[in-house]
Every structure is written in C-alpha cells, then in structure tokens.
Write a protein that holds these residues in place. Structure first.
Motif, PDB file in Angstrom:
ATOM      1  N   MET A   1     -10.511  14.011  12.627  1.00  0.00           N
ATOM      2  CA  MET A   1      -9.521  12.985  12.907  1.00  0.00           C
ATOM      3  C   MET A   1     -10.055  11.607  12.534  1.00  0.00           C
ATOM      4  SD  MET A   1      -8.858  10.330  15.404  1.00  0.00           S
ATOM      5  CE  MET A   1     -10.071  10.666  16.626  1.00  0.00           C
ATOM      6  N   TYR A   2     -11.239  11.284  13.029  1.00  0.00           N
ATOM      7  CA  TYR A   2     -11.764   9.942  12.820  1.00  0.00           C
ATOM      8  C   TYR A   2     -11.905   9.629  11.329  1.00  0.00           C
ATOM      9  CZ  TYR A   2     -15.027   6.070  12.496  1.00  0.00           C
ATOM     10  OH  TYR A   2     -15.629   4.881  12.160  1.00  0.00           O
ATOM     11  N   GLN A   3     -12.436  10.559  10.583  1.00  0.00           N
ATOM     12  CA  GLN A   3     -12.689  10.289   9.163  1.00  0.00           C
ATOM     13  C   GLN A   3     -11.399   9.987   8.412  1.00  0.00           C
ATOM     14  OE1 GLN A   3     -15.904   9.958   8.145  1.00  0.00           O
ATOM     15  NE2 GLN A   3     -14.895   8.979   6.432  1.00  0.00           N
ATOM     16  N   SER A   4     -10.335  10.713   8.696  1.00  0.00           N
ATOM     17  CA  SER A   4      -9.078  10.453   7.987  1.00  0.00           C
ATOM     18  C   SER A   4      -8.478   9.106   8.406  1.00  0.00           C
ATOM     19  CB  SER A   4      -8.073  11.586   8.197  1.00  0.00           C
ATOM     20  OG  SER A   4      -7.679  11.678   9.539  1.00  0.00           O
ATOM     21  N   VAL A   5      -8.570   8.757   9.690  1.00  0.00           N
ATOM     22  CA  VAL A   5      -8.087   7.448  10.142  1.00  0.00           C
ATOM     23  C   VAL A   5      -8.926   6.343   9.523  1.00  0.00           C
ATOM     24  CG1 VAL A   5      -7.762   5.936  12.139  1.00  0.00           C
ATOM     25  CG2 VAL A   5      -7.076   8.337  12.281  1.00  0.00           C
ATOM     26  N   LEU A   6     -10.236   6.512   9.530  1.00  0.00           N
ATOM     27  CA  LEU A   6     -11.118   5.496   8.942  1.00  0.00           C
ATOM     28  C   LEU A   6     -10.815   5.302   7.463  1.00  0.00           C
ATOM     29  CD1 LEU A   6     -13.474   3.506   9.111  1.00  0.00           C
ATOM     30  CD2 LEU A   6     -15.011   5.460   8.686  1.00  0.00           C
ATOM     31  N   ASN A   7     -10.630   6.385   6.740  1.00  0.00           N
ATOM     32  CA  ASN A   7     -10.301   6.270   5.315  1.00  0.00           C
ATOM     33  C   ASN A   7      -9.005   5.485   5.120  1.00  0.00           C
ATOM     34  OD1 ASN A   7     -12.585   7.693   4.562  1.00  0.00           O
ATOM     35  ND2 ASN A   7     -11.502   9.645   4.390  1.00  0.00           N
ATOM     36  N   GLU A   8      -8.004   5.778   5.935  1.00  0.00           N
ATOM     37  CA  GLU A   8      -6.741   5.062   5.836  1.00  0.00           C
ATOM     38  C   GLU A   8      -6.934   3.570   6.150  1.00  0.00           C
ATOM     39  OE1 GLU A   8      -2.361   4.997   7.952  1.00  0.00           O
ATOM     40  OE2 GLU A   8      -3.441   6.914   7.888  1.00  0.00           O
ATOM     41  N   LEU A   9      -7.697   3.278   7.181  1.00  0.00           N
ATOM     42  CA  LEU A   9      -7.933   1.881   7.554  1.00  0.00           C
ATOM     43  C   LEU A   9      -8.696   1.129   6.465  1.00  0.00           C
ATOM     44  CD1 LEU A   9      -8.845   2.323  11.320  1.00  0.00           C
ATOM     45  CD2 LEU A   9      -6.736   1.340  10.372  1.00  0.00           C
ATOM     46  N   ARG A  10      -9.677   1.771   5.879  1.00  0.00           N
ATOM     47  CA  ARG A  10     -10.456   1.110   4.820  1.00  0.00           C
ATOM     48  C   ARG A  10      -9.575   0.773   3.622  1.00  0.00           C
ATOM     49  NH1 ARG A  10     -15.912   4.113   3.811  1.00  0.00           N
ATOM     50  NH2 ARG A  10     -16.364   2.162   2.757  1.00  0.00           N
ATOM     51  N   VAL A  11      -8.682   1.673   3.252  1.00  0.00           N
ATOM     52  CA  VAL A  11      -7.750   1.401   2.155  1.00  0.00           C
ATOM     53  C   VAL A  11      -6.853   0.223   2.526  1.00  0.00           C
ATOM     54  CG1 VAL A  11      -5.752   2.308   0.887  1.00  0.00           C
ATOM     55  CG2 VAL A  11      -7.798   3.727   1.176  1.00  0.00           C
ATOM     56  N   ARG A  12      -6.326   0.249   3.734  1.00  0.00           N
ATOM     57  CA  ARG A  12      -5.450  -0.849   4.171  1.00  0.00           C
ATOM     58  C   ARG A  12      -6.174  -2.190   4.127  1.00  0.00           C
ATOM     59  NH1 ARG A  12      -1.881   0.863   9.396  1.00  0.00           N
ATOM     60  NH2 ARG A  12      -1.065   2.813   8.596  1.00  0.00           N
ATOM     61  N   TRP A  13      -7.394  -2.223   4.630  1.00  0.00           N
ATOM     62  CA  TRP A  13      -8.131  -3.495   4.668  1.00  0.00           C
ATOM     63  C   TRP A  13      -8.448  -3.983   3.260  1.00  0.00           C
ATOM     64  CZ3 TRP A  13      -6.686  -2.366   9.237  1.00  0.00           C
ATOM     65  CH2 TRP A  13      -6.883  -3.247  10.288  1.00  0.00           C
ATOM     66  N   ARG A  14      -8.754  -3.070   2.345  1.00  0.00           N
ATOM     67  CA  ARG A  14      -8.993  -3.474   0.946  1.00  0.00           C
ATOM     68  C   ARG A  14      -7.739  -4.082   0.348  1.00  0.00           C
ATOM     69  NH1 ARG A  14     -12.329   1.186   0.370  1.00  0.00           N
ATOM     70  NH2 ARG A  14     -10.553   2.429  -0.278  1.00  0.00           N
ATOM     71  N   GLU A  15      -6.578  -3.579   0.764  1.00  0.00           N
ATOM     72  CA  GLU A  15      -5.303  -4.079   0.248  1.00  0.00           C
ATOM     73  C   GLU A  15      -4.743  -5.216   1.098  1.00  0.00           C
ATOM     74  OE1 GLU A  15      -2.966  -0.511   0.203  1.00  0.00           O
ATOM     75  OE2 GLU A  15      -4.009   0.280  -1.567  1.00  0.00           O
ATOM     76  N   ALA A  16      -5.530  -5.700   2.038  1.00  0.00           N
ATOM     77  CA  ALA A  16      -5.143  -6.796   2.945  1.00  0.00           C
ATOM     78  C   ALA A  16      -3.910  -6.455   3.784  1.00  0.00           C
ATOM     79  CB  ALA A  16      -4.941  -8.097   2.172  1.00  0.00           C
ATOM     80  N   HIS A  17      -3.786  -5.199   4.138  1.00  0.00           N
ATOM     81  CA  HIS A  17      -2.707  -4.731   5.014  1.00  0.00           C
ATOM     82  C   HIS A  17      -3.349  -4.350   6.346  1.00  0.00           C
ATOM     83  CE1 HIS A  17       0.864  -2.677   6.431  1.00  0.00           C
ATOM     84  NE2 HIS A  17       0.166  -1.561   6.580  1.00  0.00           N
ATOM     85  N   HIS A  18      -3.404  -5.302   7.271  1.00  0.00           N
ATOM     86  CA  HIS A  18      -4.161  -5.136   8.499  1.00  0.00           C
ATOM     87  C   HIS A  18      -3.313  -4.758   9.710  1.00  0.00           C
ATOM     88  CE1 HIS A  18      -7.429  -8.006   6.754  1.00  0.00           C
ATOM     89  NE2 HIS A  18      -7.208  -6.945   6.003  1.00  0.00           N
ATOM     90  N   TYR A  19      -2.078  -4.402   9.516  1.00  0.00           N
ATOM     91  CA  TYR A  19      -1.198  -4.072  10.627  1.00  0.00           C
ATOM     92  C   TYR A  19      -1.347  -2.598  11.010  1.00  0.00           C
ATOM     93  CZ  TYR A  19       3.053  -3.093  13.235  1.00  0.00           C
ATOM     94  OH  TYR A  19       3.937  -2.681  14.197  1.00  0.00           O
ATOM     95  N   ILE A  20      -1.463  -2.355  12.296  1.00  0.00           N
ATOM     96  CA  ILE A  20      -1.419  -1.000  12.846  1.00  0.00           C
ATOM     97  C   ILE A  20      -0.307  -1.017  13.885  1.00  0.00           C
ATOM     98  CG2 ILE A  20      -2.630   0.771  14.171  1.00  0.00           C
ATOM     99  CD1 ILE A  20      -5.265  -0.432  13.081  1.00  0.00           C
ATOM    100  N   GLY A  21       0.630  -0.097  13.774  1.00  0.00           N
ATOM    101  CA  GLY A  21       1.766  -0.089  14.695  1.00  0.00           C
ATOM    102  C   GLY A  21       1.872   1.193  15.497  1.00  0.00           C
ATOM    103  N   GLN A  22       2.888   1.228  16.321  1.00  0.00           N
ATOM    104  CA  GLN A  22       3.150   2.402  17.150  1.00  0.00           C
ATOM    105  C   GLN A  22       3.293   3.664  16.312  1.00  0.00           C
ATOM    106  OE1 GLN A  22       6.702   1.023  19.210  1.00  0.00           O
ATOM    107  NE2 GLN A  22       5.585   1.114  21.142  1.00  0.00           N
ATOM    108  N   ASP A  23       3.940   3.541  15.166  1.00  0.00           N
ATOM    109  CA  ASP A  23       4.131   4.716  14.308  1.00  0.00           C
ATOM    110  C   ASP A  23       2.795   5.291  13.859  1.00  0.00           C
ATOM    111  OD1 ASP A  23       6.842   4.345  14.562  1.00  0.00           O
ATOM    112  OD2 ASP A  23       7.117   3.496  12.561  1.00  0.00           O
ATOM    113  N   ASP A  24       1.849   4.416  13.532  1.00  0.00           N
ATOM    114  CA  ASP A  24       0.519   4.878  13.125  1.00  0.00           C
ATOM    115  C   ASP A  24      -0.173   5.617  14.260  1.00  0.00           C
ATOM    116  OD1 ASP A  24       0.519   3.644  10.485  1.00  0.00           O
ATOM    117  OD2 ASP A  24       0.304   1.734  11.549  1.00  0.00           O
ATOM    118  N   ILE A  25      -0.147   5.016  15.450  1.00  0.00           N
ATOM    119  CA  ILE A  25      -0.810   5.622  16.603  1.00  0.00           C
ATOM    120  C   ILE A  25      -0.172   6.966  16.928  1.00  0.00           C
ATOM    121  CG2 ILE A  25      -1.343   5.359  19.061  1.00  0.00           C
ATOM    122  CD1 ILE A  25      -2.892   3.432  17.132  1.00  0.00           C
TER     123      ILE A  25
END
Length: 118
Positions: A1-25
């Motif tokens: 679980m953690y690795q897939s979430v971390l990978n998604e977050l790293r991509v988002r941060w590289r693309e300057a998309h820093h929002y995490i919402g209820q849908d993500d959680i």
C-alpha cells in the motif's frame, strides 16, 4: 500500500499537484483494505521512516503532511481522528517555525510508533 501511495505522491509533487482530497483517501483506504484512520497513521509512520533514513526530503514530507491534514479536515466529523498521524503532522508543523529541519525531529516519533508497520 505505502509504496503505491508514495509513487503517486512523488509524481504529483513533481508535477506541482499537491492536493490530496477525500477521494484519494477513500481510494487508498479501499485499495489497502484499511480504515481511513489506520491509513493516515500508517502513512505517517512510513513517511517518517523514509525521511529519517534520508530517502525523502523534509520539504516533501512537510508538504505531504500538510496535504494529508487538509484531506483529514475535509472529512470533518466523518473520520475518526488519527492520533499517530496528528503527531507526525505536528512534528513537521513545529519544525516549520522552530526547526531543526533534520532527522532528529522525528526520532522520538519513530521510537514510539514504528511498531505500527513492523
């Protein structure tokens, strides 16, 4: 679980998309078969661990902590309060104002909570 979430977050941060919402959680909780509170707590311990060993930067972890806290607030009363995550958030929030921005800020947190993930 953690690795897939971390990978998604790293991509988002590289693309300057820093929002995490209820849908993500909700999606991450469903995929991991974890209650939302447990998801927040486990993410906190894993992020703290990766920060402590130098894999993740302070800036990244602080940004993720802030974004996760924002998602938590969106749930309002609809989500049980994740105490471990809140300690993680507070450690980074405090370091924004008082420092230090090094691994020592998270040492006591990990000593207390590392058993959550093994």
């Amino acid at each position: 679980m953690y690795q897939s979430v971390l990978n998604e977050l790293r991509v988002r941060w590289r693309e300057a998309h820093h929002y995490i919402g209820q849908d993500d959680i909700t999606r991450w909780s469903t995929e991991a078969k974890l209650q939302q509170t447990k998801l927040f707590d486990e993410l906190a311990v894993e992020l703290a661990s990766d920060f402590f060993v130098g894999f993740l930067s302070w800036e990244f972890c602080d940004g993720v902590a802030n974004a996760l806290f924002g998602a938590l607030l969106e749930f309002g009363e609809g989500c049980e309060w994740p105490d471990t995550f809140f300690e993680f958030y507070c450690a980074f929030d405090t370091s924004e104002m008082e420092g230090p921005r090094d691994r020592e800020l998270i040492r006591s947190f990990l000593k207390q909570h590392k058993t959550l993930t093994g």
